[in-house]
Design a protein around this motif. Sequence first.
Motif, PDB file in Angstrom:
ATOM      1  N   ALA A 171      20.543   5.509 -95.201  1.00  0.00           N
ATOM      2  CA  ALA A 171      20.350   5.421 -96.647  1.00  0.00           C
ATOM      3  C   ALA A 171      19.560   6.615 -97.155  1.00  0.00           C
ATOM      4  CB  ALA A 171      19.634   4.127 -96.992  1.00  0.00           C
ATOM      5  N   SER A 172      19.834   6.977 -98.396  1.00  0.00           N
ATOM      6  CA  SER A 172      19.044   8.034 -99.028  1.00  0.00           C
ATOM      7  C   SER A 172      17.720   7.437 -99.471  1.00  0.00           C
ATOM      8  CB  SER A 172      19.787   8.581-100.245  1.00  0.00           C
ATOM      9  OG  SER A 172      19.907   7.577-101.229  1.00  0.00           O
ATOM     10  N   THR A 173      16.717   8.278 -99.606  1.00  0.00           N
ATOM     11  CA  THR A 173      15.466   7.768-100.165  1.00  0.00           C
ATOM     12  C   THR A 173      15.423   8.125-101.625  1.00  0.00           C
ATOM     13  OG1 THR A 173      14.445   9.812 -99.479  1.00  0.00           O
ATOM     14  CG2 THR A 173      14.013   7.891 -98.114  1.00  0.00           C
ATOM     15  N   ARG A 174      14.818   7.239-102.401  1.00  0.00           N
ATOM     16  CA  ARG A 174      14.665   7.574-103.801  1.00  0.00           C
ATOM     17  C   ARG A 174      13.340   8.297-103.898  1.00  0.00           C
ATOM     18  NH1 ARG A 174      11.173   4.643-108.135  1.00  0.00           N
ATOM     19  NH2 ARG A 174      11.828   5.778-109.954  1.00  0.00           N
ATOM     20  N   ASP A 175      13.384   9.577-104.013  1.00  0.00           N
ATOM     21  CA  ASP A 175      12.113  10.210-104.306  1.00  0.00           C
ATOM     22  C   ASP A 175      12.258  11.358-105.238  1.00  0.00           C
ATOM     23  OD1 ASP A 175       9.428   9.427-103.895  1.00  0.00           O
ATOM     24  OD2 ASP A 175      10.077   8.896-101.868  1.00  0.00           O
ATOM     25  N   GLU A 176      11.354  11.320-106.210  1.00  0.00           N
ATOM     26  CA  GLU A 176      11.360  12.256-107.309  1.00  0.00           C
ATOM     27  C   GLU A 176      11.372  13.688-106.792  1.00  0.00           C
ATOM     28  OE1 GLU A 176       9.109   9.802-106.468  1.00  0.00           O
ATOM     29  OE2 GLU A 176      10.569   8.509-107.436  1.00  0.00           O
ATOM     30  N   LYS A 177      10.663  13.869-105.687  1.00  0.00           N
ATOM     31  CA  LYS A 177      10.587  15.223-105.141  1.00  0.00           C
ATOM     32  C   LYS A 177      11.778  15.531-104.249  1.00  0.00           C
ATOM     33  CE  LYS A 177       5.823  16.317-105.540  1.00  0.00           C
ATOM     34  NZ  LYS A 177       4.736  17.111-104.988  1.00  0.00           N
ATOM     35  N   GLU A 217      20.393  -1.810 -88.840  1.00  0.00           N
ATOM     36  CA  GLU A 217      19.934  -0.560 -88.232  1.00  0.00           C
ATOM     37  C   GLU A 217      21.024   0.509 -88.224  1.00  0.00           C
ATOM     38  OE1 GLU A 217      18.758  -1.858 -84.372  1.00  0.00           O
ATOM     39  OE2 GLU A 217      20.817  -2.001 -83.640  1.00  0.00           O
ATOM     40  N   VAL A 239      14.872  -0.150 -91.209  1.00  0.00           N
ATOM     41  CA  VAL A 239      16.181  -0.706 -90.919  1.00  0.00           C
ATOM     42  C   VAL A 239      17.035  -0.706 -92.170  1.00  0.00           C
ATOM     43  CG1 VAL A 239      17.446  -2.623 -89.928  1.00  0.00           C
ATOM     44  CG2 VAL A 239      15.118  -2.217 -89.207  1.00  0.00           C
ATOM     45  N   GLY A 240      17.938   0.239 -92.244  1.00  0.00           N
ATOM     46  CA  GLY A 240      18.956   0.262 -93.279  1.00  0.00           C
ATOM     47  C   GLY A 240      18.434   0.000 -94.672  1.00  0.00           C
ATOM     48  N   ILE A 296      22.824   1.271 -90.849  1.00  0.00           N
ATOM     49  CA  ILE A 296      22.989   1.823 -92.191  1.00  0.00           C
ATOM     50  C   ILE A 296      22.074   3.022 -92.372  1.00  0.00           C
ATOM     51  CG2 ILE A 296      22.602   1.391 -94.647  1.00  0.00           C
ATOM     52  CD1 ILE A 296      23.710  -1.354 -94.271  1.00  0.00           C
ATOM     53  N   ARG A 356      13.213   0.781-101.132  1.00  0.00           N
ATOM     54  CA  ARG A 356      12.777   2.059-100.569  1.00  0.00           C
ATOM     55  C   ARG A 356      11.878   2.858-101.504  1.00  0.00           C
ATOM     56  NH1 ARG A 356      15.722   3.286 -96.023  1.00  0.00           N
ATOM     57  NH2 ARG A 356      15.471   5.509 -96.338  1.00  0.00           N
ATOM     58  N   ASP A 357      11.570   2.297-102.662  1.00  0.00           N
ATOM     59  CA  ASP A 357      10.666   2.973-103.593  1.00  0.00           C
ATOM     60  C   ASP A 357       9.221   2.903-103.117  1.00  0.00           C
ATOM     61  OD1 ASP A 357      12.859   3.283-105.155  1.00  0.00           O
ATOM     62  OD2 ASP A 357      12.317   1.753-106.628  1.00  0.00           O
ATOM     63  N   TRP A 399       2.614  13.665-100.251  1.00  0.00           N
ATOM     64  CA  TRP A 399       2.854  13.609-101.664  1.00  0.00           C
ATOM     65  C   TRP A 399       1.701  12.937-102.373  1.00  0.00           C
ATOM     66  CZ3 TRP A 399       8.551  11.996-100.743  1.00  0.00           C
ATOM     67  CH2 TRP A 399       9.246  13.151-100.303  1.00  0.00           C
ATOM     68  N   GLN A 453       4.808   7.276-111.352  1.00  0.00           N
ATOM     69  CA  GLN A 453       6.242   7.017-111.328  1.00  0.00           C
ATOM     70  C   GLN A 453       6.521   5.511-111.286  1.00  0.00           C
ATOM     71  OE1 GLN A 453       7.681  10.323-110.404  1.00  0.00           O
ATOM     72  NE2 GLN A 453       9.316   9.546-111.703  1.00  0.00           N
TER      73      GLN A 453
END
Lengths: 339, 94
Positions: free
Chosen positions: B61-67, B57, A6-7, B59, A44-45, A22, A30
């Motif tokens: 969002a981008s994910t933070r991922d190194e790859k 719900e 959720v957002g 929103i 989101r990490d 991964w 990391q």
Amino acid sequence: MVGREVGVSMTSTGTEASAAGWDEARLSEQFDATIAKDQRIEPRDWMPDGYRRTLIRQIAQHAHSEIIGMQPEGDWITRAPSLRRKAILFAKVQDEAGHGLYLYSAAETLGADRAELTDALIEGRQKYSSIFNYPTPTFADVGVIGWFVDGAAICNQVPLCRCSYGPYARAMVRVCKEESFHQRQGYELLLTMMRGTDGQRAMVQDAVDRWWWPSLMMFGPPDDDSPNSARSMAWKIKRHSNDELRQRFVDMTVPQAEKLGVTLPDPELSWNEERGHHDFGTPDWSELQRVISGDGPRNAERVSRRRAAHEEGAWVREAATAHAAKQAARTKKSEGAAA
Amino acid sequence: MTQDWPLYEVFVRGKRGLNHVHVGSLHAADDAMALTHARDLYTRRNEGVSIWVVRSEHIAASTRDEKDPFFAPSADKVYRHPTFYDIPDDVPHI
Ligand SMILES: [Fe+2]
Ligand SMILES: [Fe+2]
């Protein structure tokens, strides 16, 4: 605890990342690097399961403490001795509700479910601070809670503003801004009583005698008996040990007690020139154990009252949901008619 | 276990001239309730002059991922920065 997506609040990345194949070791590297650089982990990490679990447990326990903490003082709202004190106490207790909600919101960013957290509290599956299981028989207790309990909370919470988990740290910044009012109103209340009658002064001293040791216990067991501390420190969730924070609280409070004209009930309390700190006696750790395990003076009452409030509020929650559904249907219908 | 009201994200404009900033979340039955709850929860001390609430719900969002190459396009374009350009020291006001 589910990875509901959720957002910005909710997260599912931990599982998502591994599902994508991964390399867990790289993700973990990391994560460690982020912590080492003193940067914040965000919802989101990727994070280790243990980190997530530890945080959910700690934040939930913290949130529950704020919510249960409304009760001991809330009892005095209808009996406050003046309109001024009543308004202040009202605002203070409302702040504590706010603190609870900021914290539940932070726990939800980790995937915790709010309704589930409430259930865990009222079913006794999650704990809250032992301090709120003590009774508040006089109005001086309101003052001493502000002075000691909010004072101790400040010692605990200021370092949490730099906690490695972003949403928790940000909630703490907000909380700490409000805590200072809590401590000051308590101290001012006590100053006023100390300038009153002998009876009022005795009342303040009695409250100090009852709250001092439980307040020291708020920092948790001594360091050599605090098994999870080292891990939390490594993750930078915790920045100082229990004993360090306890010492800080004692050093901060002693001169305030002198100014107020009360005696802290510890014959071993004395300034240690060499250490540059106060020496003090050992709290009764068996009492802390008893209260934590549910056998304090007010445990049963606190939880059953929280349960009653939740259950008695059920019809309000249901009615609001029904109203919202009806409004939504009406809007849809009129939009349909217009089209 | 009871079902909760939906989750909303709350954004507050601290004062005129500033952007709305995300401050946290709350549960409410509908938009109107979310706004009043947001006022009570996040602006008890004049912290805001305007509030936005939006169902979490909704929103994306981008994910933070190194790859994740999502932010990569911005990393290799040094010429987008003023420091990329060499200008003699004696040219004024630039
Ligand atoms: Fe609080
Ligand atoms: Fe407080």
